[in-house]
Design a protein around this motif. Structure first.
Motif, PDB file in Angstrom:
ATOM      1  N   CYS A 157       0.848  -1.200   0.000  1.00  0.00           N
ATOM      2  CA  CYS A 157       0.000   0.000   0.000  1.00  0.00           C
ATOM      3  C   CYS A 157       0.882   1.248   0.000  1.00  0.00           C
ATOM      4  N   LEU A 158       0.767   2.041  -1.061  1.00  0.00           N
ATOM      5  CA  LEU A 158       1.471   3.324  -1.118  1.00  0.00           C
ATOM      6  C   LEU A 158       0.452   4.456  -0.974  1.00  0.00           C
ATOM      7  N   GLU A 159       0.935   5.655  -0.696  1.00  0.00           N
ATOM      8  CA  GLU A 159       0.046   6.817  -0.499  1.00  0.00           C
ATOM      9  C   GLU A 159       0.615   8.009  -1.268  1.00  0.00           C
ATOM     10  N   ASN A 160      -0.233   8.632  -2.109  1.00  0.00           N
ATOM     11  CA  ASN A 160       0.233   9.743  -2.962  1.00  0.00           C
ATOM     12  C   ASN A 160      -0.894  10.756  -3.157  1.00  0.00           C
ATOM     13  N   THR A 161      -0.745  11.986  -2.640  1.00  0.00           N
ATOM     14  CA  THR A 161       0.374  12.451  -1.844  1.00  0.00           C
ATOM     15  C   THR A 161       0.348  11.786  -0.464  1.00  0.00           C
ATOM     16  N   HIS A 162       1.505  11.782   0.182  1.00  0.00           N
ATOM     17  CA  HIS A 162       1.580  11.173   1.495  1.00  0.00           C
ATOM     18  C   HIS A 162       1.227  12.216   2.557  1.00  0.00           C
ATOM     19  N   ASN A 163       0.098  11.960   3.226  1.00  0.00           N
ATOM     20  CA  ASN A 163      -0.468  12.929   4.174  1.00  0.00           C
ATOM     21  C   ASN A 163       0.490  13.226   5.328  1.00  0.00           C
ATOM     22  N   SER A 164       0.769  12.223   6.162  1.00  0.00           N
ATOM     23  CA  SER A 164       1.575  12.498   7.354  1.00  0.00           C
ATOM     24  C   SER A 164       3.044  12.745   7.005  1.00  0.00           C
ATOM     25  N   GLY A 165       3.445  12.390   5.777  1.00  0.00           N
ATOM     26  CA  GLY A 165       4.792  12.731   5.313  1.00  0.00           C
ATOM     27  C   GLY A 165       4.914  14.219   4.981  1.00  0.00           C
ATOM     28  N   TYR A 219      -0.077   7.474 -13.125  1.00  0.00           N
ATOM     29  CA  TYR A 219       0.187   6.888 -11.808  1.00  0.00           C
ATOM     30  C   TYR A 219      -0.591   5.582 -11.637  1.00  0.00           C
ATOM     31  N   ALA A 220      -1.892   5.638 -11.993  1.00  0.00           N
ATOM     32  CA  ALA A 220      -2.795   4.529 -11.670  1.00  0.00           C
ATOM     33  C   ALA A 220      -2.389   3.230 -12.347  1.00  0.00           C
ATOM     34  N   ARG A 221      -1.784   3.311 -13.539  1.00  0.00           N
ATOM     35  CA  ARG A 221      -1.518   2.076 -14.276  1.00  0.00           C
ATOM     36  C   ARG A 221      -0.513   1.155 -13.581  1.00  0.00           C
ATOM     37  N   HIS A 222       0.177   1.671 -12.581  1.00  0.00           N
ATOM     38  CA  HIS A 222       1.122   0.828 -11.839  1.00  0.00           C
ATOM     39  C   HIS A 222       0.476   0.089 -10.672  1.00  0.00           C
ATOM     40  N   PHE A 223      -0.833   0.288 -10.484  1.00  0.00           N
ATOM     41  CA  PHE A 223      -1.507  -0.297  -9.312  1.00  0.00           C
ATOM     42  C   PHE A 223      -2.655  -1.208  -9.727  1.00  0.00           C
ATOM     43  N   ASP A 224      -2.963  -2.183  -8.855  1.00  0.00           N
ATOM     44  CA  ASP A 224      -4.141  -3.019  -9.045  1.00  0.00           C
ATOM     45  C   ASP A 224      -5.393  -2.252  -8.651  1.00  0.00           C
ATOM     46  N   THR A 225      -5.293  -1.462  -7.577  1.00  0.00           N
ATOM     47  CA  THR A 225      -6.423  -0.645  -7.142  1.00  0.00           C
ATOM     48  C   THR A 225      -5.935   0.745  -6.744  1.00  0.00           C
ATOM     49  N   PRO A 267       7.470  10.733  -7.000  1.00  0.00           N
ATOM     50  CA  PRO A 267       7.898  10.883  -8.394  1.00  0.00           C
ATOM     51  C   PRO A 267       7.433   9.654  -9.180  1.00  0.00           C
ATOM     52  N   LEU A 268       6.933   9.873 -10.404  1.00  0.00           N
ATOM     53  CA  LEU A 268       6.363   8.774 -11.181  1.00  0.00           C
ATOM     54  C   LEU A 268       7.366   7.641 -11.405  1.00  0.00           C
ATOM     55  N   MET A 320      -5.003  13.820  -7.057  1.00  0.00           N
ATOM     56  CA  MET A 320      -5.102  14.982  -7.951  1.00  0.00           C
ATOM     57  C   MET A 320      -4.101  16.076  -7.572  1.00  0.00           C
ATOM     58  N   ASN A 321      -3.821  16.204  -6.273  1.00  0.00           N
ATOM     59  CA  ASN A 321      -2.793  17.170  -5.870  1.00  0.00           C
ATOM     60  C   ASN A 321      -1.445  16.767  -6.457  1.00  0.00           C
ATOM     61  N   ALA A 322      -1.156  15.467  -6.438  1.00  0.00           N
ATOM     62  CA  ALA A 322       0.118  14.979  -6.983  1.00  0.00           C
ATOM     63  C   ALA A 322       0.170  15.243  -8.489  1.00  0.00           C
ATOM     64  N   CYS A 323      -0.957  15.034  -9.172  1.00  0.00           N
ATOM     65  CA  CYS A 323      -0.987  15.207 -10.629  1.00  0.00           C
ATOM     66  C   CYS A 323      -0.849  16.671 -11.028  1.00  0.00           C
ATOM     67  N   VAL A 324      -1.525  17.547 -10.269  1.00  0.00           N
ATOM     68  CA  VAL A 324      -1.423  18.978 -10.570  1.00  0.00           C
ATOM     69  C   VAL A 324       0.011  19.451 -10.316  1.00  0.00           C
ATOM     70  N   LYS A 325       0.628  18.899  -9.284  1.00  0.00           N
ATOM     71  CA  LYS A 325       2.002  19.297  -8.954  1.00  0.00           C
ATOM     72  C   LYS A 325       2.997  18.824 -10.031  1.00  0.00           C
TER      73      LYS A 325
END
Ligand SMILES: *Cc1c(COP(=O)(O)O)cnc(C)c1O
Length: 352
Positions: A140-148, A193-199, A154-155, A180-185
């Motif tokens: 499980c990854l998180e993007n953007t990472h909230n508590s980070g 981004y999504a194509r690297h994930f199952d969900t 980076p893609l 969306m914040n990551a994409c706008v940035k």
């Protein structure tokens, strides 16, 4: 159409936004059906829109990001399986332990760098294939990472880490509450981004400004399981097009403007950096989330926040020293200047 908001500057979270008059109009105009029976036209339209946006086969509208993550976990694991993630992950820290209580999974966590982790750290968490161990199943990854601190993946790092994880036999989930914040940035398309994930999960109730709702996207097969679990968990909604209309409106009108939230967060971070007694590295503020520390020589974070509150500015104390501020749709340039002035007043009181 009044929104009944008080005139405080609320930087506690990007979840506090109220729907705009235009968003409310879109909600009132939405054609409705019954989503559990499968004929909610506005929910179906939202799910199709999300599939196109993320390049996924299927999507499911759900009440919260917590439920989206829980469905991703429950749909792709069996009790006794193990998740690999980062210590500060929302699913681990802030979702009531649903991965354990509801999905029956254990976690094997990694200390990341502002929320980001690498290939070697993942390899080190893989269990041997032996009857003694849980089965390492889902990354499980998180993007953007909230508590980070609103950290953007980076893609090319996402690509490398997920390819590595797949090679180790893991499936991959992205908690994209703020994708969306990551994409706008970065300028990358959400599907890149999504194509690297199952969900992938995504929230409409954060920076996008909808009052309620999140989505989970993935393959037809995984989402069929998720749909069944959504009903089981009590997340099957009926005339939910009323809410999905707000999400459609948000995707159409509130994505590009996230850049304004990022610029305002940067402005606030730079002002905090020049304030005696407060500590922040403004270079770490990439999107709309700011973490800073109230220096050891002055007041603690909860008192700092109370003093700000008395001046009409709300932030969240996240620890004895740590404070969080988040910019969003209901925070304009004037609000940022008010926050900066209030911080200056509080710190001047401490110095005196
Ligand atoms: C807010 C958030 C969620 C989901 O939160 P809900 O309040 O359940 O909608 C999930 N992941 C991250 C990173 C979040 O910030």
């Amino acid at each position: 159409m009044g929104t009944m908001k008080d005139n405080r500057v609320d930087l506690r979270s990007d979840t506090v936004t109220h729907p705009t008059p235009a968003m409310r109009e879109a909600m009132m105009a939405a054609p409705l059906g019954d989503d559990v029976l499968g004929d909610e036209p506005t929910v179906l339209a939202l799910q199709e829109k999300v599939c196109a946006l993320l390049g996924m086969e299927a999507a499911l509208y759900v009440p919260s990001g917590t439920m989206a993550n829980l469905l991703a976990i429950r749909s792709q694991t069996e009790p006794g399986d193990e998740l690999i993630g980062e210590y500060g992950s929302h699913f681990f820290r802030h979702e009531g332990g649903g991965y354990a209580a509801v999905a029956g999974c254990s976690v094997n966590l990694i200390h990341g760098e502002r929320g980001l982790i690498d290939e070697a750290q993942i390899s080190a968490r893989i269990r041997p294939r032996d009857v003694h161990f849980p089965v390492s199943r889902l990354l499980c990854l998180e993007n953007t990472h909230n508590s980070g601190g609103g950290t953007v993946w980076p893609l090319e790092r996402v690509e490398a880490v997920t390819a590595h994880a797949r090679g180790l036999g893991l499936r991959c989930h992205l908690d994209g509450a703020r994708l969306m914040n990551a994409c706008v940035k970065t300028g990358h398309a959400p599907a890149a981004y999504a194509r690297h994930f199952d969900t992938v999960s995504m929230c409409f109730s954060k920076g996008l400004g909808a009052p309620v709702g999140s989505v989970l996207a993935g393959s037809e097969e995984t989402l069929a399981r998720a749909r069944r679990f959504r009903k089981m968990f009590g997340g099957g909604m009926r005339q939910s097009g009323l809410l999905a209309a707000a999400a459609i409106y948000a995707l159409d009108h509130h994505v590009a403007r996230l850049a304004d939230d990022h610029a305002r967060a940067r402005r606030l971070a730079e002002a905090i950096a020049t304030t005696e007694g407060l500590e922040i590295d403004p270079a770490t503020v990439e999107t709309n989330i700011i973490f800073f520390d109230v220096g050891p020589q002055c007041l603690a974070a909860p008192e700092f926040c109370r003093a700000l509150e008395e001046r009409g500015v709300r932030m969240l104390a996240m620890g004895p020293r740590r404070v969080r501020a988040v910019t969003h749709l209901d925070v304009d340039d004037a609000c940022i200047e008010r926050a900066i002035a209030a911080i200056g007043e509080v710190m001047a009181t401490v110095a005196a």
